[in-house]
Design an enzyme around this catalytic site. Structure first.
Site, PDB file in Angstrom:
ATOM      1  CD  GLU A   1      -2.789  -1.409   2.452  1.00 39.54           C
ATOM      2  OE1 GLU A   1      -4.025  -1.537   2.205  1.00 39.54           O
ATOM      3  OE2 GLU A   1      -2.391  -1.131   3.546  1.00 39.54           O
TER       4      GLU A   1
ATOM      5  CB  SER B   1       9.999   3.274  15.001  1.00 47.14           C
ATOM      6  OG  SER B   1       9.615   3.700  13.725  1.00 47.14           O
ATOM      7  CG  LEU B   2      12.847   5.325  21.382  1.00 46.72           C
ATOM      8  CD1 LEU B   2      14.280   4.477  21.196  1.00 46.72           C
ATOM      9  CD2 LEU B   2      13.312   6.647  22.001  1.00 46.72           C
ATOM     10  CG  HIS B   3       7.646   2.464  18.977  1.00 49.76           C
ATOM     11  ND1 HIS B   3       6.843   3.361  18.895  1.00 49.76           N
ATOM     12  CD2 HIS B   3       8.139   1.855  17.940  1.00 49.76           C
ATOM     13  CE1 HIS B   3       6.806   3.287  17.630  1.00 49.76           C
ATOM     14  NE2 HIS B   3       7.390   2.301  17.019  1.00 49.76           N
TER      15      HIS B   3
ATOM     16  CB  CYS C   1       2.812   7.106   3.505  1.00 45.58           C
ATOM     17  SG  CYS C   1       3.189   5.756   4.748  1.00 45.58           S
TER      18      CYS C   1
ATOM     19  CB  CYS D   1       7.770  -5.726   8.171  1.00 46.65           C
ATOM     20  SG  CYS D   1       9.087  -4.985   9.173  1.00 46.65           S
TER      21      CYS D   1
ATOM     22  CB  CYS E   1       3.263  -2.890  13.263  1.00 45.87           C
ATOM     23  SG  CYS E   1       3.521  -2.653  11.552  1.00 45.87           S
TER      24      CYS E   1
ATOM     25  CB  CYS F   1       6.701  -3.731  15.678  1.00 46.57           C
ATOM     26  SG  CYS F   1       8.220  -3.313  15.261  1.00 46.57           S
TER      27      CYS F   1
ATOM     28  CG  ASN G   1      -3.820   4.378  13.923  1.00 49.42           C
ATOM     29  OD1 ASN G   1      -4.597   5.217  14.204  1.00 49.42           O
ATOM     30  ND2 ASN G   1      -2.795   4.887  13.358  1.00 49.42           N
TER      31      ASN G   1
ATOM     32  CB  CYS H   1       0.754   5.244  11.861  1.00 54.70           C
ATOM     33  SG  CYS H   1       1.195   6.614  11.263  1.00 54.70           S
TER      34      CYS H   1
ATOM     35  N   GLY I   1       6.791  -2.294   5.661  1.00 55.55           N
ATOM     36  CA  GLY I   1       8.209  -3.014   5.671  1.00 55.55           C
ATOM     37  C   GLY I   1       9.011  -2.044   6.397  1.00 55.55           C
ATOM     38  CD  GLU I   2      13.512  -1.003   9.247  1.00 52.61           C
ATOM     39  OE1 GLU I   2      12.904  -0.498  10.081  1.00 52.61           O
ATOM     40  OE2 GLU I   2      14.197  -0.033   8.689  1.00 52.61           O
TER      41      GLU I   2
ATOM     42  CB  SER J   1      10.271   5.782   9.262  1.00 53.89           C
ATOM     43  OG  SER J   1       9.899   5.351  10.601  1.00 53.89           O
TER      44      SER J   1
HETATM   45  N1  SAH Z   1       9.349  -0.100   9.619  1.00 57.49           N
HETATM   46  C1  SAH Z   1       9.549   1.354   9.819  1.00 57.49           C
HETATM   47  C2  SAH Z   1       8.632   2.187   8.958  1.00 57.49           C
HETATM   48  C3  SAH Z   1       7.295   1.823   8.740  1.00 57.49           C
HETATM   49  S1  SAH Z   1       6.302   1.782  10.090  1.00 57.49           S
HETATM   50  C4  SAH Z   1       9.607   1.733  11.417  1.00 57.49           C
HETATM   51  O1  SAH Z   1       8.894   0.746  11.985  1.00 57.49           O
HETATM   52  O2  SAH Z   1       9.826   2.818  11.498  1.00 57.49           O
HETATM   53  C5  SAH Z   1       5.879   3.571   9.927  1.00 57.49           C
HETATM   54  C6  SAH Z   1       5.658   3.974  11.602  1.00 57.49           C
HETATM   55  O3  SAH Z   1       4.454   3.497  11.961  1.00 57.49           O
HETATM   56  C7  SAH Z   1       6.406   3.657  12.721  1.00 57.49           C
HETATM   57  O4  SAH Z   1       6.811   4.538  13.627  1.00 57.49           O
HETATM   58  C8  SAH Z   1       5.635   2.691  13.377  1.00 57.49           C
HETATM   59  O5  SAH Z   1       6.204   2.380  14.554  1.00 57.49           O
HETATM   60  C9  SAH Z   1       4.272   3.302  13.341  1.00 57.49           C
HETATM   61  N2  SAH Z   1       3.359   2.028  13.511  1.00 57.49           N
HETATM   62  C10 SAH Z   1       3.188   0.919  13.163  1.00 57.49           C
HETATM   63  N3  SAH Z   1       2.063   0.318  13.603  1.00 57.49           N
HETATM   64  C11 SAH Z   1       1.291   1.340  14.298  1.00 57.49           C
HETATM   65  C12 SAH Z   1      -0.016   1.269  14.820  1.00 57.49           C
HETATM   66  N4  SAH Z   1      -0.663   0.269  14.730  1.00 57.49           N
HETATM   67  N5  SAH Z   1      -0.554   2.475  15.363  1.00 57.49           N
HETATM   68  C13 SAH Z   1       0.338   3.716  15.089  1.00 57.49           C
HETATM   69  N6  SAH Z   1       1.501   3.796  14.612  1.00 57.49           N
HETATM   70  C14 SAH Z   1       2.147   2.579  14.225  1.00 57.49           C
HETATM   71 FE1  SF4 Z   2       8.106  -3.564  10.410  1.00 54.79          FE
HETATM   72 FE2  SF4 Z   2       8.139  -0.987  11.155  1.00 54.79          FE
HETATM   73 FE3  SF4 Z   2       5.716  -2.499  11.236  1.00 54.79          FE
HETATM   74 FE4  SF4 Z   2       7.833  -2.782  13.027  1.00 54.79          FE
HETATM   75  S1  SF4 Z   2       6.504  -0.833  12.858  1.00 54.79           S
HETATM   76  S2  SF4 Z   2       6.646  -4.669  12.069  1.00 54.79           S
HETATM   77  S3  SF4 Z   2       9.719  -2.364  11.814  1.00 54.79           S
HETATM   78  S4  SF4 Z   2       6.851  -2.219   9.546  1.00 54.79           S
END
Ligand code: SAH
Ligand code: SF4
Length: 383
Positions: free
Chosen positions: A91, A219-221, A104, A111, A118, A115, A301, A344, A165-166, A197
């Site tokens: 997408e 993406s720290l979290h 985006c 991926c 995600c 995470c 989300n 996201c 994807g990463e 990212s």
């Molecule tokens: N893989 C890369 C880029 C794609 S994810 C990364 O992780 O940075 C893009 C952003 O969306 C990241 O910051 C990720 O942590 C965030 N993200 C993933 N799942 C999400 C969700 N369910 N709700 C909000 N943000 C999310």
């Molecule tokens: Fe992959 Fe980014 Fe999703 Fe983590 S947040 S699973 S690195 S796409």
């Protein structure tokens, strides 16, 4: 064999043209036709010599991705689902704002990082996209939107590699794609307006700094390793201190003088005041100069399989206040396009996970194809 010209940055296209016995300026002309004009038909590239056009027809093509569906949100956000073959789809999302248009873009089908919060991560990994498949998302979106809006001006001013994807686990395909975005003969984007990212692939952050420094979002979290190990499994390989050091090294090359840390707000998991205080301590411990990072808090989300919940707005506000009071610039991301699952982490596409194929079969959903109107966006000014 047919070569897809979307696979090349300008140097790559020049090398290809040279193999056909053509000079570099021919490659520049061709590159401009493809990326600036959105042309895929060699016969219409009127200033190319007929002999070159004939040669190209025998061995090359501009191969776009097939569009499976397109959805438009009430807020103007547009989401496309592209077929990348063998049951996989990725997408891309266009987000119009007053002063910019952001696309985006996805870098992989699925991926491998996995995470917990995600939806892409939950699907597992199928394969890396090629440079052509990454660029085809921008090529299609830009020229499609221009056509609809009846403009020859640029519509997409910013790209964020925040789709599926990463990106730093698909480095070889990513870098030429970034170069096409930045090239004045391509999309002519400023380095500050192209953002990679990453969940924290430390060695590749260093390589990006020298190969193609663009804006970086990390993406720290989580503020500590035990929690981050749990949310972002890649942390077990590259723990937080190593990641912070890599960010500092990146800053020496970066087009912006700060790194953006993304932080997905998960109710009761990483959103407590003590987490914010730990972040403040972390940022201070790693500060080589004053302001070196910004925080972007992303309200989670939700998707059913995650078992996680979005933090309450008051919780997000209190968290943001602790960071801001400590002098850390903090923003809360507005959710866009959530009525079409384009926010996201909701980008699920369709991934035939090679590692978890059976489990996935049960979960596959059908794709709705909906007609769409024009995006409401009409503003494409460079800030
Ligand atoms: N893989 C890369 C880029 C794609 S994810 C990364 O992780 O940075 C893009 C952003 O969306 C990241 O910051 C990720 O942590 C965030 N993200 C993933 N799942 C999400 C969700 N369910 N709700 C909000 N943000 C999310
Ligand atoms: Fe992959 Fe980014 Fe999703 Fe983590 S947040 S699973 S690195 S796409």
């Amino acid at each position: 064999m047919t070569t897809n010209l979307l696979d090349f940055d300008l140097d790559g296209l020049a090398a290809f043209c040279e193999r056909l016995g053509e000079k570099r300026f021919r490659a520049t002309q061709l590159f401009r036709w493809i990326h600036q004009r959105g042309e895929g038909d060699f016969d219409r590239m009127s200033d190319l010599a007929k002999s070159l056009r004939e040669k190209l027809k025998t061995c090359a093509a501009v191969q776009a991705l097939a569009v499976i569906s397109e959805h438009q949100s009430s807020d103007g956000t547009v989401k496309w689902l592209f077929d990348v073959g063998a049951g996989n789809a990725v997408e891309a999302v266009f987000i119009p704002e007053d002063d910019r248009g952001t696309l985006c873009v996805s870098s992989q089908a699925g991926c491998a990082v996995g995470c917990r919060f995600c939806s892409t991560g939950h699907q597992g990994f199928s394969r890396n996209l090629t440079t052509a498949e990454i660029i085809a998302q921008l090529w299609y979106a830009e020229h499609q939107l221009r056509k609809r809006l009846g403009t020859s001006e640029r519509v997409i001013s910013n790209v964020v590699m925040m789709g599926m994807g990463e990106p730093l686990q698909n480095y070889a395909a990513l870098v030429p794609a970034l170069r096409v975005m930045l090239d004045d003969h391509g999309y002519g984007m400023s380095r500050r307006r192209v953002t990679v990212s990453t969940s924290g692939v430390v060695p590749m952050i260093d390589r990006l700094a020298t190969d193609c420094p663009v804006a970086l979002a990390v993406s720290l979290h989580a503020p500590n390793d035990p929690l981050r190990d749990n949310l972002v499994p890649l942390n077990r390989k590259y723990p937080i201190d190593e990641l912070m050091d890599a960010c500092n090294r990146y800053l020496e090359h970066a087009p912006r003088d700060f790194i953006t840390f993304e932080y997905c707000m998960l109710d009761g998991v990483n959103d407590q005041p003590e987490h914010a205080q730990q972040l403040v301590a972390l940022v201070r411990r790693h500060a080589r100069s004053g302001v070196w990072c910004k925080f972007n808090l992303i309200p989670f989300n939700p998707f059913p399989a995650s078992g996680l919940h979005r933090s309450a707005p008051q919780q997000v506000a209190a968290f943001a206040r602790i960071l801001s009071d400590a002098g850390i610039v903090t923003t809360v991301r507005k959710t866009r396009g959530d009525d079409i699952d384009a926010a996201c982490g909701q980008l699920a596409g369709e991934v035939q996970d090679r590692t978890r194929a059976v489990e996935r079969m049960a979960k596959r959903r059908t794709i709705a194809i909906q007609p769409v109107g024009l995006p409401t966006h009409s503003n494409n000014k460079e800030a």
